[in-house]
Scaffold this active site. Structure first.
Site: not given
Length: 340
Positions: A126, A151, A155
């Site tokens: 991402s 989040y 990644k």
């Protein structure tokens, strides 16, 4: 016909990637725990491609179940790993859920991929790995800054885990695709974004508001240092994104990779503000959207859009669809599932 495993293959990006893999002649096996997807998506995929992928309902946090799966499917030639929790706001509220789900599952996958004859791995990364980048557009050489959300951190850590594993095991070949904001739906309107509960992403919230399911859309922040005060993101049509996964996989299968761990930005190279996305929806739907401004949301950054030169030149991939195209397909999908 090579067999490819797609984890999270009934999710939004996963299902569109399964379609593109089947269109290219691959045999596809899907793993999904159905926590944020529906088994009915299988029907949509099969209706488009006229080929039903193999599906196994499986929780990748269950290490024994993952081991058993790979014993039964030892002939897999490549893995595209989508399965992960993905909402920025939710990750801020429940970080342990995100660390357990996104990192443990990745570790188990890599462990068993190394036992395959061919160890080719595409990681769903991402643009959040960059945090708030210093300059736009963002290149792959931009520094990876402290993540703005758990989040985003999963990644970053995920890429580190893969990089370290590639360094220790030259057999493993991996590509991390750092993508920006996927939107839209398949042009057939047979698969699309199908959030369970209240949507965490902008476009399905817009289309659900347009369809009357939501009273109004909250635009988080109108005081960002942008032209209209709202956040800017790079919105990429999900079919363009799906095709990038297939091209990246073929690069590994054909031994075209320069190193055994590569990273590519996947976006359009164009930044659009939240208000521009709303206006694009209003244009394709011929209706005004009910929206209101709300305070900024924790974890959000001001601006992020891609420099896509590396993906364009090295992978030979580029985004074809415009914001208007993507919003049009998203609205047609919403209309279909709501029988409008």
């Amino acid at each position: 016909m090579k067999k490819i495993l797609v984890t999270g293959g009934l999710g939004f990006i996963g299902s569109h990637t399964v379609v593109e893999l089947q269109n290219e002649g691959f045999e596809v096996v899907i793993i999904d725990d159905l926590s944020n997807s529906s088994e009915s998506v299988l029907e949509g995929i099969t209706s488009i491609t006229h080929k039903k992928p193999i599906f196994e309902k499986l929780d990748l946090k269950n290490k024994a179940a993952v081991a058993h799966f790979f014993k039964s499917h030892s002939d897999i030639s490549g893995v595209i790993h989508f399965a992960a929790s993905k909402a920025v706001g939710e990750s801020v509220e429940n970080p342990l859920l995100y660390y357990e789900n996104n990192l443990n599952t990745l570790i188990y996958m890599l462990k068993y991929v190394l036992g395959l004859q061919e160890s080719n791995f595409i990681f769903s990364s991402s643009c959040t790995v960059y945090g708030q980048a210093d300059t736009m557009p963002i290149t792959e050489n931009a520094p990876v800054k402290p993540a703005e959300s758990p989040y985003g951190n999963t990644k970053q850590i995920g890429e580190e885990i893969i990089r370290d594993t590639c360094k220790a095991n030259q057999k493993l070949k991996a590509i991390a695709l750092r993508y920006f904001n996927p939107i839209g739906a398949h042009p057939s309107a047979k698969i699309g974004e199908l959030p369970i509960g209240v949507p965490q992403n902008l476009v399905p919230y817009i289309t659900q508001t347009g369809a009357g399911l939501r009273e109004s859309l909250s635009v988080f922040g109108d005081d960002y240092p942008t032209n209209d005060g709202t956040c800017i993101r790079d919105y990429i049509h999900v079919v363009d994104l799906a095709k990038a996964h297939v091209i990246a996989l073929q690069r590994l299968l054909n031994n075209k990779n320069d190193t055994n761990f590569e990273t590519f930005n996947v976006g359009t190279g164009v930044g659009s503000s939240v208000l521009e996305v709303i206006h694009a929806f209003e244009n394709v739907s011929s209706q005004s959207l009910n929206y209101k401004f709300a305070p900024r949301r924790e974890g959000d950054i001001t601006s992020a859009y891609a420099d896509t030169e590396k993906a364009n030149s090295v992978l030979g991939w580029e985004a074809k669809s415009s914001l208007h195209d993507a919003m049009d397909s998203a609205w047609k999908w919403e209309q279909k599932i709501r029988n409008l």
